[in-house]
Design a protein around this motif. Structure first.
Motif, PDB file in Angstrom:
ATOM      1  N   GLU A 162      -0.965  -1.175  33.320  1.00  0.00           N
ATOM      2  CA  GLU A 162      -0.889  -2.115  32.202  1.00  0.00           C
ATOM      3  C   GLU A 162      -1.158  -3.537  32.654  1.00  0.00           C
ATOM      4  O   GLU A 162      -0.779  -3.929  33.759  1.00  0.00           O
ATOM      5  CB  GLU A 162       0.510  -2.035  31.593  1.00  0.00           C
TER       6      GLU A 162
ATOM      7  N   SER B  89     -10.691  -0.465  27.185  1.00  0.00           N
ATOM      8  CA  SER B  89     -11.188  -0.800  28.516  1.00  0.00           C
ATOM      9  C   SER B  89     -11.768   0.453  29.151  1.00  0.00           C
ATOM     10  O   SER B  89     -11.394   1.573  28.796  1.00  0.00           O
ATOM     11  CB  SER B  89     -10.088  -1.369  29.414  1.00  0.00           C
TER      12      SER B  89
ATOM     13  N   PHE C  84     -11.019  -6.773  22.905  1.00  0.00           N
ATOM     14  CA  PHE C  84     -10.068  -6.793  21.798  1.00  0.00           C
ATOM     15  C   PHE C  84     -10.760  -6.814  20.438  1.00  0.00           C
ATOM     16  O   PHE C  84     -11.847  -7.390  20.286  1.00  0.00           O
ATOM     17  CB  PHE C  84      -9.183  -8.036  21.880  1.00  0.00           C
TER      18      PHE C  84
ATOM     19  N   THR D 225      -7.761  -1.015  38.673  1.00  0.00           N
ATOM     20  CA  THR D 225      -8.405   0.249  38.341  1.00  0.00           C
ATOM     21  C   THR D 225      -8.434   0.526  36.843  1.00  0.00           C
ATOM     22  O   THR D 225      -9.126   1.415  36.389  1.00  0.00           O
ATOM     23  CB  THR D 225      -7.676   1.422  39.015  1.00  0.00           C
TER      24      THR D 225
ATOM     25  N   PHE E  18      -3.208  -6.130  17.896  1.00  0.00           N
ATOM     26  CA  PHE E  18      -4.561  -6.117  18.435  1.00  0.00           C
ATOM     27  C   PHE E  18      -4.888  -4.730  18.973  1.00  0.00           C
ATOM     28  O   PHE E  18      -4.139  -4.184  19.795  1.00  0.00           O
ATOM     29  CB  PHE E  18      -4.711  -7.115  19.596  1.00  0.00           C
TER      30      PHE E  18
ATOM     31  N   TYR F 195      -8.135 -14.745  29.778  1.00  0.00           N
ATOM     32  CA  TYR F 195      -8.696 -14.523  28.448  1.00  0.00           C
ATOM     33  C   TYR F 195      -8.538 -15.816  27.653  1.00  0.00           C
ATOM     34  O   TYR F 195      -7.730 -16.680  27.986  1.00  0.00           O
ATOM     35  CB  TYR F 195      -7.945 -13.402  27.706  1.00  0.00           C
TER      36      TYR F 195
ATOM     37  N   GLN G 118     -12.214   2.449  32.700  1.00  0.00           N
ATOM     38  CA  GLN G 118     -11.709   2.499  34.060  1.00  0.00           C
ATOM     39  C   GLN G 118     -12.830   2.040  34.975  1.00  0.00           C
ATOM     40  O   GLN G 118     -13.962   2.513  34.892  1.00  0.00           O
ATOM     41  CB  GLN G 118     -11.275   3.919  34.419  1.00  0.00           C
ATOM     42  N   GLY G 119     -12.496   1.081  35.814  1.00  0.00           N
ATOM     43  CA  GLY G 119     -13.507   0.519  36.689  1.00  0.00           C
ATOM     44  C   GLY G 119     -14.104  -0.755  36.134  1.00  0.00           C
ATOM     45  O   GLY G 119     -14.700  -1.510  36.877  1.00  0.00           O
ATOM     46  N   ALA G 120     -13.945  -1.023  34.835  1.00  0.00           N
ATOM     47  CA  ALA G 120     -14.469  -2.264  34.253  1.00  0.00           C
ATOM     48  C   ALA G 120     -13.365  -3.287  34.039  1.00  0.00           C
ATOM     49  O   ALA G 120     -13.649  -4.437  33.799  1.00  0.00           O
ATOM     50  CB  ALA G 120     -15.191  -1.993  32.949  1.00  0.00           C
ATOM     51  N   GLN G 121     -12.135  -2.837  34.123  1.00  0.00           N
ATOM     52  CA  GLN G 121     -10.954  -3.699  34.144  1.00  0.00           C
ATOM     53  C   GLN G 121     -10.680  -4.492  32.877  1.00  0.00           C
ATOM     54  O   GLN G 121      -9.590  -4.490  32.360  1.00  0.00           O
ATOM     55  CB  GLN G 121     -11.007  -4.696  35.336  1.00  0.00           C
ATOM     56  N   LYS G 122     -11.687  -5.226  32.373  1.00  0.00           N
ATOM     57  CA  LYS G 122     -11.390  -6.153  31.291  1.00  0.00           C
ATOM     58  C   LYS G 122     -11.080  -5.402  30.005  1.00  0.00           C
ATOM     59  O   LYS G 122     -11.577  -4.313  29.744  1.00  0.00           O
ATOM     60  CB  LYS G 122     -12.571  -7.085  31.058  1.00  0.00           C
ATOM     61  N   LEU G 123     -10.243  -6.034  29.188  1.00  0.00           N
ATOM     62  CA  LEU G 123      -9.925  -5.532  27.865  1.00  0.00           C
ATOM     63  C   LEU G 123     -10.878  -6.158  26.858  1.00  0.00           C
ATOM     64  O   LEU G 123     -11.141  -7.361  26.910  1.00  0.00           O
ATOM     65  CB  LEU G 123      -8.490  -5.873  27.484  1.00  0.00           C
TER      66      LEU G 123
ATOM     67  N   GLY H  29       4.307 -13.818  24.000  1.00  0.00           N
ATOM     68  CA  GLY H  29       3.021 -13.397  24.550  1.00  0.00           C
ATOM     69  C   GLY H  29       2.645 -11.993  24.115  1.00  0.00           C
ATOM     70  O   GLY H  29       3.442 -11.263  23.533  1.00  0.00           O
ATOM     71  N   LEU H  30       1.419 -11.619  24.415  1.00  0.00           N
ATOM     72  CA  LEU H  30       0.934 -10.277  24.111  1.00  0.00           C
ATOM     73  C   LEU H  30       1.712  -9.231  24.904  1.00  0.00           C
ATOM     74  O   LEU H  30       1.949  -9.397  26.099  1.00  0.00           O
ATOM     75  CB  LEU H  30      -0.530 -10.163  24.506  1.00  0.00           C
TER      76      LEU H  30
ATOM     77  N   TYR I   7      -1.953  -3.724  21.330  1.00  0.00           N
ATOM     78  CA  TYR I   7      -1.095  -4.804  21.808  1.00  0.00           C
ATOM     79  C   TYR I   7      -0.474  -5.493  20.600  1.00  0.00           C
ATOM     80  O   TYR I   7      -1.058  -5.534  19.516  1.00  0.00           O
ATOM     81  CB  TYR I   7      -1.900  -5.831  22.610  1.00  0.00           C
TER      82      TYR I   7
ATOM     83  N   PHE J  75      -5.924   0.922  23.428  1.00  0.00           N
ATOM     84  CA  PHE J  75      -4.629   0.261  23.460  1.00  0.00           C
ATOM     85  C   PHE J  75      -4.336  -0.396  22.118  1.00  0.00           C
ATOM     86  O   PHE J  75      -5.238  -0.805  21.395  1.00  0.00           O
ATOM     87  CB  PHE J  75      -4.617  -0.857  24.520  1.00  0.00           C
TER      88      PHE J  75
ATOM     89  N   GLN K 221       1.692  -9.122  19.319  1.00  0.00           N
ATOM     90  CA  GLN K 221       2.067 -10.508  19.619  1.00  0.00           C
ATOM     91  C   GLN K 221       3.083 -10.942  18.577  1.00  0.00           C
ATOM     92  O   GLN K 221       2.724 -11.262  17.433  1.00  0.00           O
ATOM     93  CB  GLN K 221       0.838 -11.399  19.600  1.00  0.00           C
TER      94      GLN K 221
ATOM     95  N   LEU L 270       1.956  -4.854  25.533  1.00  0.00           N
ATOM     96  CA  LEU L 270       1.396  -3.547  25.264  1.00  0.00           C
ATOM     97  C   LEU L 270       2.350  -2.757  24.378  1.00  0.00           C
ATOM     98  O   LEU L 270       3.544  -2.641  24.678  1.00  0.00           O
ATOM     99  CB  LEU L 270       1.171  -2.797  26.570  1.00  0.00           C
TER     100      LEU L 270
ATOM    101  N   GLY M 129       0.854 -13.561  30.177  1.00  0.00           N
ATOM    102  CA  GLY M 129       1.683 -14.748  30.142  1.00  0.00           C
ATOM    103  C   GLY M 129       1.735 -15.326  28.741  1.00  0.00           C
ATOM    104  O   GLY M 129       1.048 -14.845  27.838  1.00  0.00           O
TER     105      GLY M 129
END
Lengths: 115, 112
Positions: free
Chosen positions: A103, B93, B102, A99, B89, A35, B95-100, B43-44, B36, B34, B38, B46, A107
């Motif tokens: 979570e 997401s 924000f 999936t 933040f 990201y 399920q199946g698309a993975q990316k977050l 770091g970020l 998140y 979600f 910081q 959850l 980093g």
């Protein structure tokens, strides 16, 4: 255990130079994400790896950006011919799998400044 | 495409005040939601999550309820502490698309 690590923590480069950013995910995590966090654009997804393949590269902003992952572990994000708009914090995250159930662990980021 | 909108910051409160940070989303189907956090120099992390409508996520005194009818996931805490000062933040997401995806983040400062 160790978390996600990234190197370098800070990188200053001149416009036009190439840079490589490294990410070491949590051991055993098969999914890895890059990201970018910038003032103007917020937090944006760049690319997702499952193992060594990248099924989703939709967030890479231009063909100057590329990434690879080897051995299902370390990943490198390469930016060629850097521009000032590339200045941002680049964050790497990993999760147990891709999936979406597990979570994402982030980093500390690499702060890139292009002068 | 999917998007997340958070209330504009920065937000400044006194210790023990009640906190609400608004978050609404636009997405097809039933995303997971979600929050998140910081903390300065870190770091970020959850904070909490909810995976289906009417679920309530909670952690460290923070709560958020997945409201599909209002497409919202507002973050609340009854009594904030100085140590809650951070950037928060909201994200989604599929399920199946993975990316977050924000929201833009909300900087929270708690004064003693």
């Amino acid at each position: 255990g160790a978390g996600v690590s990234q190197s370098p923590s800070n990188k200053v480069t001149e416009k036009g130079k190439d840079v490589e950013l490294r990410c070491d995910p949590i051991s055993g995590h098969t999914a890895l994400y890059w990201y970018r966090q910038s003032l103007g654009q917020g937090l944006e997804f760049l690319i997702y790896f499952q193992g060594n393949s990248a099924p989703d590269k939709s967030g890479l902003p231009s063909d100057r950006f590329s990434a690879e992952r080897t051995g299902g572990s370390v990943s490198t994000l390469t930016i060629q011919r850097t521009q000032q708009e590339d200045s941002a914090v680049y964050l790497c995250a990993s999760s147990f799998d891709g999936t979406g159930v597990y979570e994402q662990y982030f980093g500390p980021g690499t702060r890139l400044t292009v002068t | 495409g999917d998007s997340v909108t958070q209330m504009e910051g920065p937000v400044t409160l006194s210790e023990e005040a009640f906190l609400t940070i608004n978050c609404t989303y636009t997405a097809t189907g039933y995303p997971s939601l979600f929050w998140y956090v910081q903390y300065p120099g870190e770091g970020l992390q959850l904070l909490l999550k909810a995976t289906k409508a009417d679920d309530k996520g909670s952690n460290k005194g923070f709560e958020a309820t997945y409201r599909k009818e209002t497409t919202s996931f507002h973050l609340e805490k009854g009594s904030v502490q100085v140590s809650d000062s951070a950037v928060y933040f909201c994200a989604l997401s599929h399920q199946g698309a993975q990316k977050l995806v924000f929201g833009q983040g909300t900087r929270l400062t708690i004064n003693p």
